[in-house]
Scaffold this active site. Structure first.
Site, short mmCIF file in Angstrom:
data_model
loop_
_atom_site.label_atom_id
_atom_site.label_comp_id
_atom_site.label_asym_id
_atom_site.label_seq_id
_atom_site.Cartn_x
_atom_site.Cartn_y
_atom_site.Cartn_z
CE LYS A 114 40.50 39.02 45.76
NZ LYS A 114 39.86 39.94 45.15
CD GLU B 160 39.63 39.80 49.31
OE1 GLU B 160 40.82 39.13 49.41
OE2 GLU B 160 39.23 39.69 48.19
N GLY C 108 34.97 41.15 44.48
CA GLY C 108 34.29 39.34 44.36
C GLY C 108 33.67 39.53 44.09
#
Ligand code: PGA
Length: 253
Positions: free
Chosen positions: A15, A102, A176
């Protein structure tokens, strides 16, 4: 996937983490731990795009795979701030994530847009890793399979079957959160994805396509997940940031 090895493919999605120095330190430390070529070929790393050249410098002559977390589905042009699959291919990236939750939520990416990325990457010889997965609400409503089916239907609408493809099943509620899917939940979803691929294409195609699980994978959860027949590997976020936990996911499986 018809497993040629009894070990998972382990991919690290960093990320928006690690600068160039930290990335290089990781690559070097990782290579010191993973010396055998067969082991190296089980790993893929996804640093930030700006650190892909660092990946090339350190990993370029090894069997460790590396790639980008995103791209824009055009060859070139007036798309300020974006990265083209052509540029990824030229720098040597072998893989690119597409459809990560995301990007779907924060950047409102649609399945159609993801389908365009997929085929553009394939035309440049970069393997797309198509991420799909349901939200908590969708799971609670019993819509998991419907959601996956739809994401596959549109996401793969331009797929070129002669080109490589990988899939990552990542339930949104597990990403997450520390709330990893149970082996049974992952196993059922992967089986469903495999059967969708077999229906859409062929049994052989379905069996050759790597399907990774992602969402809070840690060294203590990987073994039971990998014991599921259709779980071929892992797409790891948080636990991929440390060499020790990243490798332990592989070793423990
Ligand atoms: P996580 O991330 O392992 O930190 O849950 C997985 C991912 O987003 O690919």
């Amino acid at each position: 996937m018809q497993r040629s090895q009894d070990k998972p493919i382990v991919a690290g999605n960093w990320k928006m983490n690690k600068n160039a120095r930290e990335s290089i330190e990781f690559f070097q430390g990782f290579l010191r731990e993973i010396t055998e070529e067969t082991e190296q070929s089980q790993f893929i790393l996804f640093p930030q795009n700006i650190n892909l050249l660092a990946a090339k410098q350190v990993l370029g002559s090894t069997k460790v795979g590396w790639g980008a977390q995103n791209c824009y589905p055009k060859e070139s042009g007036a798309f300020t701030g974006e990265t083209s699959p052509q540029a990824l291919s030229e720098v040597g990236a072998q893989y690119c994530l597409i459809g990560h939750s995301e990007r779907r939520t924060i950047f409102q990416e649609s399945d159609e847009f993801i389908a365009d990325k997929l085929v553009t990457l394939q035309s440049w010889g970069v393997t797309p890793v198509l991420c799909i997965g349901e939200t908590k609400e969708q799971r609670d409503q019993g819509k998991t399979e419907e959601v996956l089916k739809n994401q596959l239907e549109i996401g793969l609408s331009k797929n070129r079957i002669e080109c490589p493809l990988m899939i990552a099943y990542e339930p949104v509620w597990a990403i997450g959160t520390g709330d990893v899917a149970t082996p049974e939940q992952a196993g059922l979803a992967h089986k469903f994805i495999r059967s969708e691929l077999a229906t859409k294409y062929t049994e052989d195609y379905a069996n050759q396509t790597v399907i990774m699980y992602g969402g809070s994978v840690k060294p203590d959860s990987s073994k039971a997940l990998f014991a599921q027949e259709h779980v071929d590997g892992f797409l790891v976020g948080g636990a991929s940031l440390e060499v020790s936990s990243f490798i332990a996911i592989y070793k423990n499986s």
